[in-house]
Design a protein around this motif. Structure first.
Motif, short mmCIF file in Angstrom:
data_model
loop_
_atom_site.label_atom_id
_atom_site.label_comp_id
_atom_site.label_asym_id
_atom_site.label_seq_id
_atom_site.Cartn_x
_atom_site.Cartn_y
_atom_site.Cartn_z
N PRO A 134 38.28 -36.28 -6.20
CA PRO A 134 38.94 -36.43 -7.50
C PRO A 134 40.43 -36.63 -7.34
O PRO A 134 41.10 -35.93 -6.60
CB PRO A 134 38.64 -35.10 -8.20
N GLY A 135 40.93 -37.63 -8.06
CA GLY A 135 42.36 -37.92 -7.98
C GLY A 135 42.75 -38.56 -6.68
O GLY A 135 43.90 -38.53 -6.30
N SER A 136 41.78 -39.12 -5.95
CA SER A 136 42.10 -39.68 -4.64
C SER A 136 43.02 -40.88 -4.75
O SER A 136 43.87 -41.11 -3.91
CB SER A 136 40.80 -40.07 -3.93
N ARG A 137 42.86 -41.66 -5.82
CA ARG A 137 43.66 -42.86 -5.95
C ARG A 137 45.15 -42.53 -6.06
O ARG A 137 45.98 -42.99 -5.30
CB ARG A 137 43.21 -43.65 -7.18
N GLY A 138 45.46 -41.65 -7.04
CA GLY A 138 46.86 -41.32 -7.25
C GLY A 138 47.45 -40.55 -6.09
O GLY A 138 48.52 -40.86 -5.59
N SER A 139 46.75 -39.53 -5.62
CA SER A 139 47.30 -38.67 -4.57
C SER A 139 47.43 -39.43 -3.27
O SER A 139 48.45 -39.35 -2.59
CB SER A 139 46.39 -37.45 -4.38
N ASP A 140 46.38 -40.20 -2.91
CA ASP A 140 46.45 -40.95 -1.65
C ASP A 140 47.54 -42.00 -1.70
O ASP A 140 48.27 -42.20 -0.73
CB ASP A 140 45.10 -41.60 -1.35
N PRO B 235 35.11 -26.88 -19.95
CA PRO B 235 35.80 -27.21 -18.68
C PRO B 235 35.24 -28.50 -18.08
O PRO B 235 34.08 -28.86 -18.30
CB PRO B 235 35.51 -25.99 -17.79
N GLU B 236 36.09 -29.18 -17.34
CA GLU B 236 35.66 -30.43 -16.73
C GLU B 236 34.54 -30.22 -15.72
O GLU B 236 33.66 -31.06 -15.56
CB GLU B 236 36.84 -31.12 -16.05
N SER B 237 34.56 -29.06 -15.06
CA SER B 237 33.50 -28.79 -14.08
C SER B 237 32.16 -28.53 -14.73
O SER B 237 31.12 -28.64 -14.07
CB SER B 237 33.89 -27.58 -13.22
N GLN B 238 32.15 -28.17 -16.02
CA GLN B 238 30.90 -27.87 -16.71
C GLN B 238 30.46 -28.99 -17.65
O GLN B 238 29.48 -28.84 -18.35
CB GLN B 238 31.06 -26.58 -17.52
N ASP C 28 40.45 -36.82 -27.81
CA ASP C 28 39.20 -37.40 -28.34
C ASP C 28 38.01 -36.99 -27.49
O ASP C 28 36.94 -36.65 -28.02
CB ASP C 28 39.32 -38.92 -28.38
N LEU C 29 38.21 -37.00 -26.17
CA LEU C 29 37.11 -36.62 -25.30
C LEU C 29 36.77 -35.14 -25.44
O LEU C 29 35.59 -34.76 -25.42
CB LEU C 29 37.47 -36.94 -23.84
N GLU C 30 37.79 -34.29 -25.59
CA GLU C 30 37.53 -32.87 -25.79
C GLU C 30 36.81 -32.61 -27.12
O GLU C 30 35.91 -31.77 -27.20
CB GLU C 30 38.84 -32.09 -25.73
N ALA C 31 37.23 -33.33 -28.16
CA ALA C 31 36.53 -33.18 -29.45
C ALA C 31 35.08 -33.63 -29.34
O ALA C 31 34.17 -32.99 -29.89
CB ALA C 31 37.27 -33.99 -30.51
N PHE C 32 34.87 -34.72 -28.60
CA PHE C 32 33.49 -35.18 -28.41
C PHE C 32 32.68 -34.17 -27.60
O PHE C 32 31.51 -33.90 -27.91
CB PHE C 32 33.51 -36.54 -27.69
N GLN C 33 33.31 -33.61 -26.56
CA GLN C 33 32.60 -32.60 -25.76
C GLN C 33 32.26 -31.37 -26.59
O GLN C 33 31.19 -30.77 -26.44
CB GLN C 33 33.45 -32.21 -24.54
#
Length: 855
Positions: A213-219, A334-337, A748-753
């Motif tokens: 996760p986040g490999s693009r930005g961090s790398d 949570p994103e993990s759930q 929006d994504l949190e409201a949808f979740q």
């Protein structure tokens, strides 16, 4: 009923016959009574003329057509039967006549007797009949082969449909000395589609784990940072480095020339002294710069955060537990759930695989126990045979009861159902024929035609039920016949017939056999007992696994309902996720561009500082070159500071003369202005005045050219820096807009979740609990309604209870730490006051030294 034009009359019967009558040839309209009116009239007539006729209510009763066909069929059968009887009578008459002829022929004299061949009317008839028999046998074999292949294919299809998909049949294992039994789990093999789907998900999961996760930005940032470090650490090969090298080389050149050319020791000593001071100041300045850079590098940034504090916060988030209810309005998933259809489908497949593996592991244990029972039975048979041999030699009063040898039942070996022998096939055929005959007798027939003889003898009893057991027939004989101890048939003592040694050997042998008998019986009983204990343990494990598997089945139902629900939200979720991913990628790209431009801006600023430092060094070297009390100091300073319009290298050669003229005009004008302003006597700055050293003048001209190069480079760098600043500001504004879009997309994504979580909360989940796990009491009594209860993991309750003590300890630790930091803060404030007093003293000392220098 009539046709639409009343030309035809149509009638039909229950037997399927349909009749059409042409009643109106001319097409004249006829007024035919309706069927309902005719039926009513007929019914009224029947009621008035005679007694009512009962309807046929029996569903099995024959119709008129069926009765007619039945009579015709019975008539045909009777005709055929009569013809058969006539043929049989004719054959019987011919057989009797033939037998009489053979008797007469036998009584005739030998020379008049006919041989057997003379009775054959057609010699080839026998071979023809034999060939017909052979052909008939071949045909019957082919028919049977076809039927056999047909039944084989049918059996294969049935096996493929119902047997091959089963991984383990239902096998029931019985205990030996008790009524306990345990059976296997009858489970089907996992389908290839299920296995393929599970493998695809595992492969996809492995691919996702490779791209963290986040490999693009961090790398990308990590790689760009390393590249920038390499670029910064490389030596400058541009204009700044070139000017620094040339300046360091040329600064000492003119003074050396002046010293060698003047030939005066005083000037040489002064120049060397000034150069030494300049080098000393330069070295001190460099040391201060290095120390300042070192101190600046250790200074934390404004956004600096302590790694220990970050680790503690992350540990608290992961381990402390957030026990917010999922039904709360402010709950954030949570994103993990966050779960999607693919993940839920993989959960479903994995759960099914685990259930299958659990069943197969238990089945393997039961099959291993069955193999152990088979081995135990074979050993028990050997022990039983040995006991029979021993007990045959023992007296009757010394024989102990022998344990029965267990046998494997049919439900313990279900695979034996597909095994057969010739005897089993005969028994099956006999049973099948009896069932068919019994069914034919029950159903009856059409005149008894088709019976092939056979009486109604009662079925014989099975031999296995009437056969006595072998041990019961052998034990009495074995107890009486062998053994020579006791009295013989005529009452004479046997001890008088044998010697004392033989009697002692016999007694010893009997004692050994008695001991062996006890050992064998105890071994058999012990083996039976151990097997029963293992079977009871396995039965207990199966009961526990039954509960777990039932919970697993309920979990499968829940996962399937969740999967159906997630499929409804999948399209919308993918749209929102793609929108967020695109905005995040745009933000990362914009951040990379901003960082890249900021790095360029930092590099340009450093380069600008180097140019300014070189310019300062150039001024210092010019001042040192002039020396003290130089009467041409003002003139050479004007020459050094003179502004000249530079000719670019890219300009054409044709415009050189015009540019030189314009330069002369510009120079003269600038000179005149300077002279007017200073009020000094006019001197041509392009010519060395009399009395001035030509080498010093030439060195000033060279330094002026370097100064102009530096000024042009500084101006160009300023323009580049300004453009970079404007570009960075524009990108920062765009990045703010993109960040706002990212924030809106996340909201929006949190409201949808949250909406999806509300729908998920509506699904019913079954949790099996024991009564001792329920701690919701009202006035010490368990309430009848448990709707308001909260199912909470016991480990979480214990964790919260322990957390109270941990917080108390952390509070005491933080208080101690605060006191220590307060003491350290007071100490640092005192040190700061001392340093400020010291700095004030140094400032005053420096100011006094500067005043003394310029007095």
């Amino acid at each position: 009923m009539s046709s639409f034009d009343t030309r035809f009359l149509i009638s039909g019967g229950n037997d399927g016959n349909l009749f059409v009558y042409k009643v109106n040839h001319a097409g004249v309209e006829l007024s035919l009574p309706s069927p309902s009116e005719s039926l009513l009239k007929a019914k009224a007539k029947e009621e008035t003329t005679g007694p009512p006729v009962d309807d046929i209510d029996d569903l099995k009763a024959y119709s008129i057509e069926e009765a007619k066909q039945k009579r015709e069929h019975e008539k045909m059968l009777k005709t055929a039967e009569d013809k058969k009887v006539k043929v049989r009578k004719t054959i019987t008459t011919l057989r009797s006549k033939f037998k009489k002829l053979k008797v007469v022929n036998k009584d005739l004299p030998k020379h008049l007797t006919l041989v057997a061949q003379d009775f054959e009317m057609d010699p080839q008839m026998g071979s023809i009949i034999a060939q017909e028999v052979v052909d008939m046998k071949d045909l019957i074999k082919k028919q049977l082969a076809w039927n056999s292949e047909k039944h084989r294919l049918q059996l294969m299809k049935l096996r493929k449909r119902f047997k091959d998909v089963v991984a383990t049949e239902r096998i029931v294992l019985h205990a030996v000395e008790s009524d306990h039994l345990v059976s296997t789990f009858r489970c089907a093999k996992p389908s290839e589609a299920m296995q393929q789907a599970l493998n695809d998900f595992n492969k996809k999961l492995a691919d996702d784990s490779d791209g963290a996760p986040g490999s693009r930005g961090s790398d990308s940032r990590r790689i760009s940072t390393v590249v920038r470090q390499i670029e910064v650490s490389e030596p400058k090969t541009g204009l700044g480095g070139f000017m620094r090298k040339n300046t360091d080389l040329d600064v000492h050149g003119p003074s050396a020339v002046v010293g060698s050319k003047g030939g005066k020791k005083l000037k040489d000593a002064k120049a060397n002294k000034s150069l030494a001071k300049a080098e000393e100041r330069k070295s001190k300045r460099l040391q201060r710069e290095l120390a300042w850079k070192n101190l600046s590098s250790r200074k934390p940034s404004e956004n600096y955060e302590d790694p220990q504090m970050l680790a503690a916060i992350e540990d608290a988030k992961n381990n402390m537990g957030d026990f917010n209810l999922k039904t709360a309005k402010n709950y954030k998933v949570p994103e993990s759930q966050r779960q999607g259809g693919t993940y839920k489908r993989a959960q479903l497949l994995e759960l099914r695989r685990m259930i299958y593996m659990t069943k197969m592991n238990f089945n393997e244990r039961l099959l291993a126990l069955r193999d152990r029972k088979q081995k135990m039975i074979s050993e028990a048979e050997d022990w039983s045979a040995r006991l029979d041999a021993i007990q045959a030699k023992l007296p009757a009063d010394s024989i102990m009861a022998k344990p029965n040898v267990p046998k494997l039942l049919n439900d313990e070996l279900p695979e034996r159902a597909m095994e057969y022998t010739a005897d089993s096939l005969r028994v099956f055929k006999k049973q099948h024929d009896e069932e068919m005959k019994r069914g034919a007798d029950d159903e009856g027939g059409f005149g008894g035609f088709g019976g092939f003889g056979g009486g109604d003898a009662p079925p014989a009893a099975p031999a296995a039920d009437t056969k006595p057991a072998a041990p019961t027939t052998k034990q009495p004989a074995a107890a009486v016949s062998p053994g020579e101890k006791g009295e013989s048939a005529d009452g004479t003592p046997i001890g008088d017939l044998v010697s004392a040694l033989e009697s002692e050997n016999e007694n010893l042998e009997i004692m050994m056999m008695l001991h062996e008998q006890e050992c064998l019986i105890s071994q058999m009983n012990e083996a039976y007992k151990e097997f029963d204990i293992e079977l009871i343990k396995l039965r207990t494990d199966k009961i526990e696994q039954d509960v777990e598997l039932k919970n697993g089945d309920l979990r499968i139902i829940l996962l399937f309902e969740e999967l159906l629900l997630l499929k409804e939200f999948e399209k919308r979720e993918n749209f929102l996720q793609e929108a967020l991913s695109s905005k995040l990628s745009d933000r990362d790209e914009m951040s990379d561009k901003i960082e890249e431009l900021e790095e360029k801006l930092t590099t340009k600023k450093m380069y600008m500082e180097e140019l300014q430092e070189n310019e300062k060094l150039l001024y210092d070297s010019f001042t040192e070159q002039l020396g003290e009390n130089n009467k041409f100091q003002d003139f050479l300073t004007k020459v050094f500071k003179k502004k000249i319009k530079r000719v670019k290298k890219a300009a054409e050669m044709e415009g050189d003369s015009d540019e030189s003229d314009s330069d002369d005009d510009f120079d003269s004008s600038s000179e005149e202005e300077d002279d007017d302003e200073d009020g000094v006597e006019h001197l041509d700055l392009n010519i060395c005045p009399p009395g001035c050293s030509q080498e010093l003048y030439d060195a000033t001209i060279v330094m002026r050219e370097k100064k102009l190069d530096l000024e042009e480079a500084i101006q160009e760098e300023k323009k580049i820096i300004d453009s970079l600043k404007k570009e960075v500001d524009a990108l920062i504004k765009k990045n703010k807009v993109i960040s706002h879009g990212v924030k809106c997309a996340k909201n929006d994504l949190e409201a949808f979740q949250l909406e999806k979580q509300k729908k998920m909360n509506e699904l019913d989940m079954i949790v099996t609990l024991n009564l001792d796990q329920i701690q919701y009491m009202q006035n010490g009594v368990l309430p009848s309604d448990l709707v308001s209860c909260l199912v909470f993991h016991s480990a979480g309750v214990n964790q919260l209870a322990n957390r109270i003590k941990e917080l108390q300890q952390e509070k005491a630790h933080q208080i101690r730490k605060f006191k220590e930091l307060k003491k350290s803060h007071i100490h640092l404030i005192k040190g700061k006051k001392g340093m400020q007093e010291k700095l004030l003293g140094l400032d005053e000392k420096c100011q006094n030294m500067m005043l003394l220098k310029f007095r």
